[in-house]
Design a protein around this motif. Structure first.
Motif, PDB file in Angstrom:
ATOM      1  N   UNK A 166       1.068  -0.810   0.152  1.00 35.75           N
ATOM      2  CA  UNK A 166      -0.170  -0.137  -0.174  1.00 35.75           C
ATOM      3  C   UNK A 166       0.281   1.120   0.154  1.00 35.75           C
ATOM      4  N   UNK A 167       1.615   1.058   0.597  1.00 39.43           N
ATOM      5  CA  UNK A 167       2.868   1.971   1.082  1.00 39.43           C
ATOM      6  C   UNK A 167       2.739   2.935  -0.542  1.00 39.43           C
ATOM      7  N   UNK A 168       3.811   1.828  -1.467  1.00 40.19           N
ATOM      8  CA  UNK A 168       4.323   2.050  -3.221  1.00 40.19           C
ATOM      9  C   UNK A 168       2.760   2.284  -3.902  1.00 40.19           C
ATOM     10  N   UNK A 169       2.118   1.870  -3.551  1.00 37.22           N
ATOM     11  CA  UNK A 169       0.326   2.584  -4.476  1.00 37.22           C
ATOM     12  C   UNK A 169       0.093   4.252  -3.852  1.00 37.22           C
ATOM     13  N   UNK A 170       0.367   3.997  -2.770  1.00 39.74           N
ATOM     14  CA  UNK A 170      -0.023   5.289  -2.071  1.00 39.74           C
ATOM     15  C   UNK A 170       1.735   6.268  -2.717  1.00 39.74           C
ATOM     16  N   UNK A 171       2.744   6.239  -2.665  1.00 42.98           N
ATOM     17  CA  UNK A 171       3.426   7.248  -2.864  1.00 42.98           C
ATOM     18  C   UNK A 171       3.536   6.879  -5.372  1.00 42.98           C
ATOM     19  N   UNK A 172       3.484   6.358  -5.273  1.00 42.05           N
ATOM     20  CA  UNK A 172       3.035   6.347  -6.991  1.00 42.05           C
ATOM     21  C   UNK A 172       2.008   7.426  -7.155  1.00 42.05           C
ATOM     22  N   UNK A 173       1.048   7.150  -6.435  1.00 46.04           N
ATOM     23  CA  UNK A 173      -0.027   8.910  -6.748  1.00 46.04           C
ATOM     24  C   UNK A 173      -0.217   9.946  -5.933  1.00 46.04           C
ATOM     25  N   UNK A 174       1.225   9.962  -5.329  1.00 45.96           N
ATOM     26  CA  UNK A 174       1.242  11.070  -4.841  1.00 45.96           C
ATOM     27  C   UNK A 174       2.259  11.505  -5.410  1.00 45.96           C
ATOM     28  N   UNK A 175       3.096  11.389  -5.679  1.00 44.75           N
ATOM     29  CA  UNK A 175       4.190  11.763  -6.490  1.00 44.75           C
ATOM     30  C   UNK A 175       4.111  11.945  -7.770  1.00 44.75           C
ATOM     31  N   UNK A 176       3.264  11.003  -8.608  1.00 41.57           N
ATOM     32  CA  UNK A 176       2.414  11.700  -9.801  1.00 41.57           C
ATOM     33  C   UNK A 176       1.679  12.649  -9.679  1.00 41.57           C
TER      34      UNK A 176
ATOM     35  N   UNK B 135       3.051   2.847 -19.941  1.00 41.88           N
ATOM     36  CA  UNK B 135       4.970   2.962 -19.752  1.00 41.88           C
ATOM     37  C   UNK B 135       4.849   4.025 -19.077  1.00 41.88           C
ATOM     38  N   UNK B 136       3.570   4.746 -18.014  1.00 42.08           N
ATOM     39  CA  UNK B 136       3.976   4.955 -16.986  1.00 42.08           C
ATOM     40  C   UNK B 136       4.412   4.390 -16.128  1.00 42.08           C
ATOM     41  N   UNK B 137       4.094   3.740 -15.813  1.00 39.16           N
ATOM     42  CA  UNK B 137       3.803   2.870 -14.436  1.00 39.16           C
ATOM     43  C   UNK B 137       5.273   2.108 -14.084  1.00 39.16           C
ATOM     44  N   UNK B 138       5.643   1.798 -15.901  1.00 39.39           N
ATOM     45  CA  UNK B 138       6.630   0.969 -15.930  1.00 39.39           C
ATOM     46  C   UNK B 138       7.785   2.212 -15.905  1.00 39.39           C
TER      47      UNK B 138
ATOM     48  N   UNK C 266       0.457  -3.282 -10.624  1.00 39.29           N
ATOM     49  CA  UNK C 266       0.254  -2.916 -11.893  1.00 39.29           C
ATOM     50  C   UNK C 266      -0.935  -3.211 -12.797  1.00 39.29           C
ATOM     51  N   UNK C 267      -1.910  -3.993 -12.412  1.00 38.13           N
ATOM     52  CA  UNK C 267      -3.013  -3.930 -13.160  1.00 38.13           C
ATOM     53  C   UNK C 267      -3.818  -2.824 -13.189  1.00 38.13           C
ATOM     54  N   UNK C 268      -4.098  -2.434 -12.368  1.00 37.89           N
ATOM     55  CA  UNK C 268      -4.689  -1.604 -11.480  1.00 37.89           C
ATOM     56  C   UNK C 268      -4.545  -0.290 -12.229  1.00 37.89           C
ATOM     57  N   UNK C 269      -3.099  -0.537 -11.975  1.00 33.85           N
ATOM     58  CA  UNK C 269      -2.365   1.443 -12.175  1.00 33.85           C
ATOM     59  C   UNK C 269      -2.503   1.526 -14.100  1.00 33.85           C
ATOM     60  N   UNK C 270      -2.443   0.618 -14.712  1.00 35.29           N
ATOM     61  CA  UNK C 270      -2.487   0.575 -15.940  1.00 35.29           C
ATOM     62  C   UNK C 270      -3.298   1.174 -16.539  1.00 35.29           C
ATOM     63  N   UNK C 271      -4.725   0.215 -16.101  1.00 35.37           N
ATOM     64  CA  UNK C 271      -5.846   0.351 -16.138  1.00 35.37           C
ATOM     65  C   UNK C 271      -6.314   1.795 -15.788  1.00 35.37           C
TER      66      UNK C 271
ATOM     67  N   UNK D 282     -11.384   1.740  -8.515  1.00 40.85           N
ATOM     68  CA  UNK D 282     -11.801   0.995  -7.193  1.00 40.85           C
ATOM     69  C   UNK D 282     -11.140  -0.284  -7.564  1.00 40.85           C
ATOM     70  N   UNK D 283     -10.233  -0.558  -8.263  1.00 37.02           N
ATOM     71  CA  UNK D 283      -9.677  -1.704  -7.922  1.00 37.02           C
ATOM     72  C   UNK D 283      -8.193  -0.695  -6.784  1.00 37.02           C
ATOM     73  N   UNK D 284      -8.277   0.314  -7.081  1.00 43.25           N
ATOM     74  CA  UNK D 284      -7.333   0.343  -6.323  1.00 43.25           C
ATOM     75  C   UNK D 284      -7.304   0.782  -4.775  1.00 43.25           C
ATOM     76  N   UNK D 285      -9.003   1.197  -4.635  1.00 44.52           N
ATOM     77  CA  UNK D 285      -9.339   1.914  -3.132  1.00 44.52           C
ATOM     78  C   UNK D 285      -9.084  -0.087  -2.455  1.00 44.52           C
ATOM     79  N   UNK D 286      -9.498  -0.943  -3.877  1.00 44.65           N
ATOM     80  CA  UNK D 286      -9.634  -2.393  -2.405  1.00 44.65           C
ATOM     81  C   UNK D 286      -8.560  -2.579  -2.520  1.00 44.65           C
TER      82      UNK D 286
END
Length: 119
Positions: A3-13, A29-32, A61-66, A70-74
């Protein structure tokens, strides 16, 4: 799962207008790129300090790419971080408050207790 990495992605982007646009136009490409260049930087530190172990799992990775908020929240991503980033990306495609209403509609099936958003 991190969850830390997901939130870090959302925060920094969300805090970089160029990354917001890049993520809107080419999420895979952005996620990669972000995972390779930003994931292991220690938040708030210069580029010289980093870790080496953080990676998204397949579901993240799938939730971020798509753009699947709602998937990210789950998965435990913080709802305020997802909301602010996705507003920055998609509010322009809706009437005033339209995206916020769409966000609420797509998350309306969630019931208490919500996924744990602690990191």
């Amino acid at each position: 799962m991190s969850k830390y990495l997901l939130n870090k992605f959302l925060f920094t982007v969300d805090r970089d207008p160029e990354l917001v646009e890049r993520y809107r136009e080419d999420p895979a490409a952005t996620v990669e790129m972000w995972e390779a260049e930003y994931a292991n930087r220690i938040l708030g530190c210069h580029r010289g300090e980093s870790s080496s172990w953080l990676r998204f799992d397949d579901a993240e990775r799938r939730a971020l790419r798509e753009h699947d908020y709602p998937g990210l929240f789950r998965l435990g991503a913080h709802p305020f971080l997802t909301l602010t980033l996705f507003i920055a990306m998609f509010e322009r495609d809706h009437e005033p408050l339209g995206f916020q209403l769409e966000y609420a509609r797509r998350l309306s099936h969630m019931t208490l207790p919500y996924p744990d958003i602690s990191t």
